[in-house]
Motif scaffolding. Structure first.
Motif, PDB file in Angstrom:
ATOM      1  N   LEU A  54      34.892 -28.158   2.592  1.00  0.00           N
ATOM      2  CA  LEU A  54      35.945 -29.118   2.922  1.00  0.00           C
ATOM      3  C   LEU A  54      36.094 -29.270   4.426  1.00  0.00           C
ATOM      4  CD1 LEU A  54      38.128 -31.045   2.020  1.00  0.00           C
ATOM      5  CD2 LEU A  54      39.739 -29.140   1.939  1.00  0.00           C
ATOM      6  N   ARG A  55      36.058 -28.147   5.146  1.00  0.00           N
ATOM      7  CA  ARG A  55      36.180 -28.207   6.603  1.00  0.00           C
ATOM      8  C   ARG A  55      35.003 -28.958   7.233  1.00  0.00           C
ATOM      9  NH1 ARG A  55      37.406 -22.795   8.661  1.00  0.00           N
ATOM     10  NH2 ARG A  55      39.522 -23.370   9.280  1.00  0.00           N
ATOM     11  N   ALA A  56      33.810 -28.841   6.626  1.00  0.00           N
ATOM     12  CA  ALA A  56      32.648 -29.569   7.143  1.00  0.00           C
ATOM     13  C   ALA A  56      32.853 -31.073   7.024  1.00  0.00           C
ATOM     14  CB  ALA A  56      31.389 -29.145   6.391  1.00  0.00           C
ATOM     15  N   PHE A  57      33.541 -31.499   5.961  1.00  0.00           N
ATOM     16  CA  PHE A  57      33.822 -32.918   5.772  1.00  0.00           C
ATOM     17  C   PHE A  57      35.016 -33.373   6.609  1.00  0.00           C
ATOM     18  CE2 PHE A  57      36.679 -35.840   3.395  1.00  0.00           C
ATOM     19  CZ  PHE A  57      35.956 -37.013   3.578  1.00  0.00           C
ATOM     20  N   PHE A  58      36.072 -32.566   6.622  1.00  0.00           N
ATOM     21  CA  PHE A  58      37.333 -32.921   7.284  1.00  0.00           C
ATOM     22  C   PHE A  58      37.681 -31.800   8.264  1.00  0.00           C
ATOM     23  CE2 PHE A  58      41.974 -33.392   7.576  1.00  0.00           C
ATOM     24  CZ  PHE A  58      42.117 -34.773   7.658  1.00  0.00           C
ATOM     25  N   PRO A  59      37.136 -31.838   9.467  1.00  0.00           N
ATOM     26  CA  PRO A  59      37.334 -30.731  10.419  1.00  0.00           C
ATOM     27  C   PRO A  59      38.811 -30.469  10.734  1.00  0.00           C
ATOM     28  CG  PRO A  59      35.548 -32.152  11.138  1.00  0.00           C
ATOM     29  CD  PRO A  59      36.226 -32.864  10.004  1.00  0.00           C
ATOM     30  N   LEU A  95      49.615 -21.277  -0.010  1.00  0.00           N
ATOM     31  CA  LEU A  95      48.385 -20.659   0.467  1.00  0.00           C
ATOM     32  C   LEU A  95      48.126 -21.200   1.869  1.00  0.00           C
ATOM     33  CD1 LEU A  95      45.896 -20.814  -2.553  1.00  0.00           C
ATOM     34  CD2 LEU A  95      46.944 -18.769  -1.583  1.00  0.00           C
ATOM     35  N   ALA A  96      47.490 -20.415   2.709  1.00  0.00           N
ATOM     36  CA  ALA A  96      47.223 -20.868   4.073  1.00  0.00           C
ATOM     37  C   ALA A  96      45.929 -20.264   4.570  1.00  0.00           C
ATOM     38  CB  ALA A  96      48.376 -20.481   4.991  1.00  0.00           C
ATOM     39  N   SER A  97      45.341 -20.932   5.548  1.00  0.00           N
ATOM     40  CA  SER A  97      44.099 -20.452   6.147  1.00  0.00           C
ATOM     41  C   SER A  97      44.053 -20.877   7.609  1.00  0.00           C
ATOM     42  CB  SER A  97      42.883 -21.038   5.405  1.00  0.00           C
ATOM     43  OG  SER A  97      41.684 -20.752   6.084  1.00  0.00           O
ATOM     44  N   GLY A  98      43.589 -19.963   8.468  1.00  0.00           N
ATOM     45  CA  GLY A  98      43.356 -20.293   9.862  1.00  0.00           C
ATOM     46  C   GLY A  98      44.589 -20.442  10.719  1.00  0.00           C
ATOM     47  N   LEU A  99      45.712 -19.866  10.301  1.00  0.00           N
ATOM     48  CA  LEU A  99      46.966 -20.032  11.041  1.00  0.00           C
ATOM     49  C   LEU A  99      47.500 -18.689  11.518  1.00  0.00           C
ATOM     50  CD1 LEU A  99      48.576 -22.672   8.691  1.00  0.00           C
ATOM     51  CD2 LEU A  99      47.611 -23.077  10.941  1.00  0.00           C
ATOM     52  N   ASP A 100      48.203 -18.699  12.651  1.00  0.00           N
ATOM     53  CA  ASP A 100      48.748 -17.481  13.230  1.00  0.00           C
ATOM     54  C   ASP A 100      49.871 -16.912  12.369  1.00  0.00           C
ATOM     55  OD1 ASP A 100      47.031 -17.751  15.359  1.00  0.00           O
ATOM     56  OD2 ASP A 100      48.493 -18.794  16.620  1.00  0.00           O
ATOM     57  N   ALA A 112      39.040 -20.531  -8.522  1.00  0.00           N
ATOM     58  CA  ALA A 112      38.872 -19.125  -8.149  1.00  0.00           C
ATOM     59  C   ALA A 112      38.390 -18.964  -6.715  1.00  0.00           C
ATOM     60  CB  ALA A 112      37.904 -18.446  -9.112  1.00  0.00           C
ATOM     61  N   ASN A 113      37.679 -19.969  -6.205  1.00  0.00           N
ATOM     62  CA  ASN A 113      37.117 -19.894  -4.854  1.00  0.00           C
ATOM     63  C   ASN A 113      37.750 -20.916  -3.924  1.00  0.00           C
ATOM     64  OD1 ASN A 113      35.015 -17.898  -5.491  1.00  0.00           O
ATOM     65  ND2 ASN A 113      34.136 -19.527  -6.733  1.00  0.00           N
ATOM     66  N   LEU A 114      39.007 -21.232  -4.176  1.00  0.00           N
ATOM     67  CA  LEU A 114      39.669 -22.317  -3.459  1.00  0.00           C
ATOM     68  C   LEU A 114      39.605 -22.160  -1.950  1.00  0.00           C
ATOM     69  CD1 LEU A 114      41.344 -24.864  -3.334  1.00  0.00           C
ATOM     70  CD2 LEU A 114      43.399 -23.491  -3.767  1.00  0.00           C
ATOM     71  N   LEU A 115      39.995 -21.001  -1.420  1.00  0.00           N
ATOM     72  CA  LEU A 115      40.013 -20.828   0.026  1.00  0.00           C
ATOM     73  C   LEU A 115      38.605 -20.872   0.620  1.00  0.00           C
ATOM     74  CD1 LEU A 115      42.812 -18.191   0.698  1.00  0.00           C
ATOM     75  CD2 LEU A 115      42.818 -20.617   1.255  1.00  0.00           C
ATOM     76  N   SER A 116      37.626 -20.317  -0.080  1.00  0.00           N
ATOM     77  CA  SER A 116      36.244 -20.362   0.407  1.00  0.00           C
ATOM     78  C   SER A 116      35.749 -21.801   0.485  1.00  0.00           C
ATOM     79  CB  SER A 116      35.323 -19.555  -0.519  1.00  0.00           C
ATOM     80  OG  SER A 116      35.647 -18.188  -0.480  1.00  0.00           O
TER      81      SER A 116
END
Length: 245
Positions: free
Chosen positions: A34-39, A61-66, A24-28
């Motif tokens: 996850l980003r803290a571990f794998f920038p 699903l996507a995050s952080g992309l134009d 339910a909180n996948l993107l968060s």
């Protein structure tokens, strides 16, 4: 080459045990622990099916992309077009692409795409279900330099967990959509501004009219719609409208 250390493994353990590590909180979870571990700068999660050399993306699903980059991703394409993906399917091992020194299996199309959209270093891995001729693929964009064995080890570590969460997320979304058309559940996943845009879109307003109603630019509306599409796993306006019915 740099390898995972005990400190890295502790960071991974912290990410896995974070309360956001749920479907339910996948993107968060991806954007935080996850980003803290794998920038990385951006990520694309895809689920697809391979039929006669042609790959069809069924969920994304996507995050952080134009928005411009997301909009040009084809939902169906010949596997031969993407050499790195083809190599991954054959070897089932993570890969790294540095556009300044790309691996031999990376296609001209892939390297050109990376350079055109300023994606910088790319790292990819996934899980293949051979019996179903389908699988999940995760592409991390703008990963930290220098690329090393550390990235490959990290991808091997995180992919099984990410795969389970992504598949559970897909199943949850499909279930909620099938129960009662569930417009409120779908809109509830969005920010306040995104919900406003979706409601105007459901009323049949054009991007220009939505921009006027919200006091913003048409370009901003287009960019926000692209993020909404990526978040809800749809590819275009018509699919979102069907989802909201």
């Amino acid at each position: 080459m740099k390898h995972l250390t005990s400190t890295d493994l502790q960071a991974w353990l912290t990410a896995v045990t974070d309360p956001r590590a749920t479907a339910a909180n996948l993107l968060s979870w991806i954007e935080g622990p996850l980003r803290a571990f794998f920038p990385f700068r951006g990520v694309v999660l895809g689920h697809g099916e391979l039929v006669a050399g042609q790959l069809k993306i069924t969920h994304m699903l996507a995050s952080g992309l134009d928005a411009e980059y997301l909009q040009q991703i084809a939902t169906t394409f010949e596997l031969a077009q993407r050499g790195a993906l083809q190599w991954w399917l054959a070897n089932r091992q993570p890969f790294l692409i540095d556009p300044k020194n790309p691996p031999r299996y990376a296609s001209v199309f892939e390297v050109t795409e990376i350079e055109k959209f300023g994606l910088c270093n790319v790292a990819g891995h996934g899980v293949l279900n051979v019996k179903a001729n389908a699988g999940t693929y995760f592409g991390f964009i703008g990963v930290r330099t220098p690329l090393s064995e550390w990235h490959l080890e990290a991808l091997r570590l995180l992919t099984p967990v990410l795969n389970d969460l992504f598949l559970a997320n897909i199943a949850s979304r499909e279930e909620s959509m099938g129960i009662d058309g569930n417009r409120s559940a779908v809109i509830g996943e969005l920010t306040t501004r995104e919900r406003s845009i979706v409601r105007h879109l459901a009323e049949g307003l054009s991007n220009k009219s939505i921009a006027r109603a919200l006091g913003t630019s048409e370009k901003t509306v287009r960019n926000q719609l692209a993020r909404i599409y990526a978040h809800l796993g749809v590819r275009k306006r018509s699919e979102l409208i069907v989802l909201l019915k």
